[in-house]
Scaffold this motif. Structure first.
Motif, PDB file in Angstrom:
ATOM      1  N   ALA B  13       0.861  -1.178   0.000  1.00 18.11           N
ATOM      2  CA  ALA B  13       0.000   0.000   0.000  1.00 18.11           C
ATOM      3  C   ALA B  13       0.891   1.220   0.000  1.00 18.11           C
ATOM      4  O   ALA B  13       1.349   1.670   1.041  1.00 18.11           O
ATOM      5  CB  ALA B  13      -0.911  -0.012   1.232  1.00 18.11           C
ATOM      6  N   LYS B  18       8.027  -0.560   5.064  1.00 13.23           N
ATOM      7  CA  LYS B  18       7.825  -2.003   5.176  1.00 13.23           C
ATOM      8  C   LYS B  18       7.665  -2.644   3.788  1.00 13.23           C
ATOM      9  O   LYS B  18       8.212  -3.703   3.503  1.00 13.23           O
ATOM     10  CB  LYS B  18       6.579  -2.281   6.014  1.00 13.23           C
ATOM     11  CG  LYS B  18       6.908  -2.442   7.485  1.00 13.23           C
ATOM     12  CD  LYS B  18       5.662  -2.610   8.315  1.00 13.23           C
ATOM     13  CE  LYS B  18       5.072  -1.274   8.675  1.00 13.23           C
ATOM     14  NZ  LYS B  18       3.992  -1.306   9.659  1.00 13.23           N
ATOM     15  N   LEU B  45      -2.334  -1.497  -3.471  1.00 13.82           N
ATOM     16  CA  LEU B  45      -3.761  -1.443  -3.148  1.00 13.82           C
ATOM     17  C   LEU B  45      -4.303  -0.015  -3.108  1.00 13.82           C
ATOM     18  O   LEU B  45      -5.490   0.198  -3.219  1.00 13.82           O
ATOM     19  CB  LEU B  45      -4.030  -2.142  -1.813  1.00 13.82           C
ATOM     20  CG  LEU B  45      -3.893  -3.664  -1.845  1.00 13.82           C
ATOM     21  CD1 LEU B  45      -4.137  -4.236  -0.467  1.00 13.82           C
ATOM     22  CD2 LEU B  45      -4.849  -4.289  -2.845  1.00 13.82           C
ATOM     23  N   LEU B  46      -3.420   0.938  -2.935  1.00 12.78           N
ATOM     24  CA  LEU B  46      -3.903   2.318  -2.958  1.00 12.78           C
ATOM     25  C   LEU B  46      -4.427   2.652  -4.347  1.00 12.78           C
ATOM     26  O   LEU B  46      -5.352   3.444  -4.494  1.00 12.78           O
ATOM     27  CB  LEU B  46      -2.782   3.280  -2.573  1.00 12.78           C
ATOM     28  CG  LEU B  46      -2.346   3.233  -1.114  1.00 12.78           C
ATOM     29  CD1 LEU B  46      -1.321   4.320  -0.834  1.00 12.78           C
ATOM     30  CD2 LEU B  46      -3.529   3.392  -0.176  1.00 12.78           C
ATOM     31  N   PRO B  49      -7.701  -0.796  -5.098  1.00  9.90           N
ATOM     32  CA  PRO B  49      -8.262  -1.345  -3.846  1.00  9.90           C
ATOM     33  C   PRO B  49      -9.189  -2.533  -4.086  1.00  9.90           C
ATOM     34  O   PRO B  49      -9.347  -3.387  -3.221  1.00  9.90           O
ATOM     35  CB  PRO B  49      -9.029  -0.157  -3.243  1.00  9.90           C
ATOM     36  CG  PRO B  49      -9.266   0.782  -4.377  1.00  9.90           C
ATOM     37  CD  PRO B  49      -8.136   0.577  -5.347  1.00  9.90           C
ATOM     38  N   GLN B  50      -9.785  -2.601  -5.289  1.00  7.02           N
ATOM     39  CA  GLN B  50     -10.724  -3.693  -5.557  1.00  7.02           C
ATOM     40  C   GLN B  50     -10.044  -5.049  -5.559  1.00  7.02           C
ATOM     41  O   GLN B  50     -10.697  -6.084  -5.421  1.00  7.02           O
ATOM     42  CB  GLN B  50     -11.465  -3.450  -6.875  1.00  7.02           C
ATOM     43  CG  GLN B  50     -10.623  -3.594  -8.133  1.00  7.02           C
ATOM     44  CD  GLN B  50      -9.831  -2.327  -8.473  1.00  7.02           C
ATOM     45  OE1 GLN B  50      -9.694  -1.421  -7.632  1.00  7.02           O
ATOM     46  NE2 GLN B  50      -9.297  -2.254  -9.676  1.00  7.02           N
ATOM     47  N   ALA B  52      -8.025  -6.212  -3.345  1.00 12.67           N
ATOM     48  CA  ALA B  52      -7.753  -6.724  -1.994  1.00 12.67           C
ATOM     49  C   ALA B  52      -8.688  -7.878  -1.637  1.00 12.67           C
ATOM     50  O   ALA B  52      -8.308  -8.820  -0.967  1.00 12.67           O
ATOM     51  CB  ALA B  52      -7.903  -5.592  -0.980  1.00 12.67           C
ATOM     52  N   GLU B  53      -9.922  -7.779  -2.096  1.00 11.68           N
ATOM     53  CA  GLU B  53     -10.906  -8.775  -1.708  1.00 11.68           C
ATOM     54  C   GLU B  53     -10.584 -10.158  -2.270  1.00 11.68           C
ATOM     55  O   GLU B  53     -10.727 -11.172  -1.597  1.00 11.68           O
ATOM     56  CB  GLU B  53     -12.281  -8.319  -2.196  1.00 11.68           C
ATOM     57  CG  GLU B  53     -13.409  -8.911  -1.409  1.00 11.68           C
ATOM     58  CD  GLU B  53     -14.753  -8.336  -1.802  1.00 11.68           C
ATOM     59  OE1 GLU B  53     -14.807  -7.161  -2.205  1.00 11.68           O
ATOM     60  OE2 GLU B  53     -15.732  -9.064  -1.707  1.00 11.68           O
ATOM     61  N   GLN B  56      -8.120 -12.067  -0.328  1.00 10.65           N
ATOM     62  CA  GLN B  56      -8.339 -11.964   1.117  1.00 10.65           C
ATOM     63  C   GLN B  56      -7.167 -11.287   1.817  1.00 10.65           C
ATOM     64  O   GLN B  56      -6.571 -11.822   2.749  1.00 10.65           O
ATOM     65  CB  GLN B  56      -8.575 -13.357   1.717  1.00 10.65           C
ATOM     66  CG  GLN B  56      -9.894 -13.961   1.339  1.00 10.65           C
ATOM     67  CD  GLN B  56     -11.071 -13.264   2.001  1.00 10.65           C
ATOM     68  OE1 GLN B  56     -10.884 -12.385   2.856  1.00 10.65           O
ATOM     69  NE2 GLN B  56     -12.268 -13.589   1.602  1.00 10.65           N
ATOM     70  N   ILE B  57      -6.851 -10.127   1.325  1.00 10.81           N
ATOM     71  CA  ILE B  57      -5.725  -9.392   1.893  1.00 10.81           C
ATOM     72  C   ILE B  57      -6.193  -8.551   3.072  1.00 10.81           C
ATOM     73  O   ILE B  57      -7.175  -7.811   2.973  1.00 10.81           O
ATOM     74  CB  ILE B  57      -5.088  -8.464   0.844  1.00 10.81           C
ATOM     75  CG1 ILE B  57      -4.643  -9.264  -0.384  1.00 10.81           C
ATOM     76  CG2 ILE B  57      -3.901  -7.704   1.454  1.00 10.81           C
ATOM     77  CD1 ILE B  57      -3.731 -10.426  -0.073  1.00 10.81           C
ATOM     78  N   LEU B  58      -5.541  -8.720   4.188  1.00 12.47           N
ATOM     79  CA  LEU B  58      -5.817  -7.882   5.345  1.00 12.47           C
ATOM     80  C   LEU B  58      -4.577  -7.109   5.740  1.00 12.47           C
ATOM     81  O   LEU B  58      -4.603  -5.921   5.988  1.00 12.47           O
ATOM     82  CB  LEU B  58      -6.253  -8.750   6.530  1.00 12.47           C
ATOM     83  CG  LEU B  58      -7.580  -9.464   6.377  1.00 12.47           C
ATOM     84  CD1 LEU B  58      -7.790 -10.354   7.587  1.00 12.47           C
ATOM     85  CD2 LEU B  58      -8.704  -8.461   6.262  1.00 12.47           C
ATOM     86  N   ALA B  59      -3.483  -7.860   5.785  1.00 15.30           N
ATOM     87  CA  ALA B  59      -2.249  -7.263   6.271  1.00 15.30           C
ATOM     88  C   ALA B  59      -1.410  -6.776   5.095  1.00 15.30           C
ATOM     89  O   ALA B  59      -1.505  -7.286   3.990  1.00 15.30           O
ATOM     90  CB  ALA B  59      -1.474  -8.290   7.077  1.00 15.30           C
ATOM     91  N   ILE B  60      -0.662  -5.797   5.371  1.00 14.68           N
ATOM     92  CA  ILE B  60       0.240  -5.227   4.380  1.00 14.68           C
ATOM     93  C   ILE B  60       1.633  -5.208   4.992  1.00 14.68           C
ATOM     94  O   ILE B  60       1.774  -4.773   6.133  1.00 14.68           O
ATOM     95  CB  ILE B  60      -0.200  -3.781   4.041  1.00 14.68           C
ATOM     96  CG1 ILE B  60      -1.549  -3.794   3.329  1.00 14.68           C
ATOM     97  CG2 ILE B  60       0.867  -3.062   3.210  1.00 14.68           C
ATOM     98  CD1 ILE B  60      -1.522  -4.386   1.939  1.00 14.68           C
ATOM     99  N   PRO B  61       2.658  -5.635   4.305  1.00 13.65           N
ATOM    100  CA  PRO B  61       2.614  -6.282   2.985  1.00 13.65           C
ATOM    101  C   PRO B  61       2.295  -7.774   3.081  1.00 13.65           C
ATOM    102  O   PRO B  61       2.593  -8.400   4.077  1.00 13.65           O
ATOM    103  CB  PRO B  61       4.047  -6.070   2.482  1.00 13.65           C
ATOM    104  CG  PRO B  61       4.861  -5.940   3.719  1.00 13.65           C
ATOM    105  CD  PRO B  61       3.996  -5.412   4.805  1.00 13.65           C
ATOM    106  N   ILE B  75       2.920 -12.815   5.430  1.00 17.30           N
ATOM    107  CA  ILE B  75       2.766 -11.386   5.703  1.00 17.30           C
ATOM    108  C   ILE B  75       3.988 -10.878   6.442  1.00 17.30           C
ATOM    109  O   ILE B  75       4.716 -11.632   7.076  1.00 17.30           O
ATOM    110  CB  ILE B  75       1.490 -11.108   6.519  1.00 17.30           C
ATOM    111  CG1 ILE B  75       1.494 -11.875   7.843  1.00 17.30           C
ATOM    112  CG2 ILE B  75       0.260 -11.464   5.705  1.00 17.30           C
ATOM    113  CD1 ILE B  75       0.370 -11.496   8.746  1.00 17.30           C
TER     114      ILE B  75
END
Lengths: 577, 96
Positions: B13, B18, B45-46, B49-50, B52-53, B56-61, B75
């Motif tokens: 992002a 990191k 993802l910035l 963003p679509q 990410a789903e 199943q991305i939650l954490a970055i990176p 991660i």
């Protein structure tokens, strides 16, 4: 944008702006809804309906307030959720197609994820932000956020990220519901969410005497007053329904019309010949004092007026009730057949109290009766504690009053406390009219007495009347007051005979006195006659004496005169000639 | 199996420390162990963003190994080489 809206609302209203949930009862407790643009935590143990509350909040928001919503589900997938709430009439698929709702299932599985080095949850933020922005969501539900803790090992990081998430949601200006499992001794398992939420709603699922009751409590609400009690709520076919007492405002309209109690003699005990329309009446009495019969008479009268009537029977089946009432001349069957009278019979233990209340609400809403009878309310005590029953009945009585429905409740009071004349449920203060029936135990028999304990806004008889249940309904007998209180039944007969005998005796006594008087009068009259005779004889004698005296006197004076004359004409020598 | 191309995707992002670190680490490991056998895709993802789903991305990176199956995720900034290689199953492949 939402922030602007928010500040504008804050400026115009002194009160915190709120987002109505649309959930029955909840908006009343929270005095308008959840804090607008802020996060609210809904916590509770398993099976409390946390997810349901969240979904209902979203769906109602979309349907009623046109506020699109995002549901981020950590535990269930979108199809699962849609299937779960389909039974409530929520069509999530359609709402998604309309771009009003976005479901995002977040799958967290530790086994798939390895961690090396530092990371943050920016991905979650981006996903959520993207979902919010694509449909212009105003409402967000995160269900259940602590699933994250099972997916990631770095707890310290998670805590700070969740803190950041709350802050971020606030900055976004979305009204958020975050659900969380209840922890041991704390509201949530992590002991974190409740501190960063602006409002905390606690759902509780407890079993008392084998009956489940669900309770809802607002634990905290920053910047607003709220109802602080525990409110029962239930999950019905229409979603969540919270039953607040605070909705009782006592501002219902009243009627000046009079309706009959169904017992003509009883009507006459009220100054205006009946009960006010839309009032509630309580019939209390010990066992076997014909409370149900009184209720049935009231129902019959209502049906005869052509009013839709609803009879909630908690003791008898409809068939039994109809048969029993037919035996005392109350023919309810034709009205059942014509659909005017509806009898709803169920065992009190069938449901929890709240469900009873909601069932009653619902049936009344469907059937729209003018008259409602509940026989008996005291049986509900078997499914709840006294205070619960009281609060439920308060709501029920009030609900019926607000609807302007004639209501009649019967309540059994235990024989030993019959004198106390207080219903255990304490609803006597809620009802407008209170009729008390009781056993009058006398010489070897029991009879029934009826009295009016109170009748708001109407003068009423203060007598205890005996009543009998005949083949033609209920009849009240005339009051018979004996030396030892009122007289009933066989004593009534005895009393009647005694009174007759007493009356006869009194009559005879009077006759005797009359004769005595007559006798005395005659004696006196005889005496008077005697005296008069005596007086007459004395008078006679005196008169006789008087006349003799006079004669003598006259003859004497005659002689003297003759003597004087002879002295002057004749010589003294022939004085004796 | 050795012929198979490795498809790796790194979600970041923006140009955060990191993310940059993760990218640098990943490139090093790939060059060491998968030279010529990998394709690396970087998703910001910035900007998207679509995406990410889908993963199943939650954490970055997050590093996702799309191929070979099964999908694996790692991660973090990938600073621990050992763990990254184990996580991606690279060493096992080397020995086979």
């Amino acid at each position: 944008m939402p922030n602007q809206q928010y500040s504008r609302a804050a400026a115009s209203l002194p009160q915190l702006p709120k987002a109505p949930t649309g959930i029955e009862g909840l908006d009343e407790i929270t005095e308008g809804g959840l804090p607008l643009g802020r996060p609210t935590l809904v916590c509770g143990s398993a099976g409390c309906g946390k997810t349901l509350l969240g979904i209902e909040f979203l769906v109602r928001g979309i349907l009623d307030y046109d506020e699109p919503g995002v549901l981020m589900a950590f535990e269930e997938t979108a199809p699962e959720l849609a299937a779960n709430v389909a039974s409530l009439g929520f069509d999530l698929a359609q709402l998604q197609a309309d771009k009003k709702l976005r479901l995002d299932h977040v799958h967290v599985d530790r086994s798939e994820i390895d961690e090396t080095g530092e990371y943050d949850l920016e991905g979650l933020f981006i996903r959520l932000g993207y979902a919010i922005d694509t449909i212009g969501a105003k409402r967000v539900v995160l269900d259940t956020i602590e699933s994250l803790f099972s997916g990631f090992s770095n707890e310290a990081l998670l805590r700070s990220e969740i803190r950041r998430l709350f802050r971020w949601l606030k900055d976004k200006g979305v009204t958020t519901i975050i659900t969380a499992e209840r922890g041991e001794g704390t509201l949530t398992r992590q002991g974190l969410e409740e501190y960063v939420s602006d409002c905390v709603v606690l759902l509780d699922n407890r079993i008392i005497d084998q009956i489940t009751t669900r309770r809802l409590r607002i634990v905290k609400y920053r910047g607003s007053t709220h109802g602080t009690n525990e409110y029962p709520y239930i999950i019905t076919e229409d979603g969540i329904s919270v039953l607040p007492v605070t909705s009782l405002r006592l501002e219902h309209a009243v009627s000046d019309n009079i309706v009959s109690t169904g017992v003509a003699d009883l009507d006459t005990m009220f100054r205006r010949g009946g009960l006010y329309q839309g009032s509630s009446t309580l019939v209390t009495g010990t066992a076997g004092t014909a409370k149900t019969t009184l209720a049935a008479a009231f129902a019959l009268a209502a049906c005869q007026r052509g009013e839709p009537t609803m009879f909630f029977a908690f003791e008898e089946s409809p068939a039994q009730l109809l048969r029993n009432m037919a035996s005392v001349g109350l023919a309810l069957q034709p009205f059942v057949d014509s659909g005017l009278l509806r009898i709803e019979a169920s065992r009190p233990t069938l449901n929890g109290l709240e469900r009873h209340l909601v069932t009653i609400h619902k049936l009344i809403g469907q059937f729209k009766p003018q008259t409602v009878l509940i026989d008996p309310i005291s049986n509900l005590v078997s499914v709840g504690s006294l205070s619960e029953v009281r609060s439920m009945l308060t709501r029920l009585v009030d609900f019926l009053k607000v609807q302007g429905i004639n209501a009649l409740f019967t309540a059994l009071i235990s024989g030993s406390q019959g004198q106390r004349e207080m219903t255990e449920e304490g609803i006597s203060s809620l009802v407008d009219t209170w009729i008390h029936v009781r056993d009058l135990e006398g010489v070897g028999e029991r009879n029934r007495g009826i009295s009016i304990l109170k009748a708001r806004g109407m003068a009423h008889s203060n007598q205890v009347r005996e009543f009998i249940v005949t083949e033609h309904g209920i009849r009240l007998l005339d009051v018979l007051v004996g030396p030892a209180g009122i007289i009933t039944g066989a004593s009534r007969l005895t009393q009647h005979i005694q009174e007759q005998a007493r009356a006869l005796a009194t009559e005879q006594e009077a006759e005797r006195r009359d004769r005595e008087l007559e006798r005395k009068r005659r004696v006196l009259e005889a005496t008077i006659a005697n005296l008069r005779t005596e007086f007459e004889s004395v008078e006679e004698e005196l008169r006789l004496v008087n006349s003799e005296e006079q004669q003598r006197h006259e003859s004497l004076s005659d002689e003297r005169r003759q003597l004087g004359r002879s002295f002057s004409t004749r010589p003294p020598g022939d004085a004796n000639a | 199996m050795d012929e198979e191309m490795w498809e790796l995707r790194l979600y970041v992002a923006g140009q955060t420390v990191k993310s940059m670190q993760a990218l640098a680490n990943l490139k090093t490991y790939c060059e060491q162990h998968l030279k010529g056998r990998y394709r690396l895709e970087i998703v910001d993802l910035l900007q998207h963003p679509q995406l990410a789903e889908g993963d199943q991305i939650l954490a970055i990176p997050t590093l996702v190994r799309k191929v070979p199956a099964p999908i694996r995720k790692i991660i973090g900034d990938l600073s621990n080489q050992e763990r990254v290689l184990v996580g991606l199953d690279i060493r096992a492949l080397d020995h086979s």
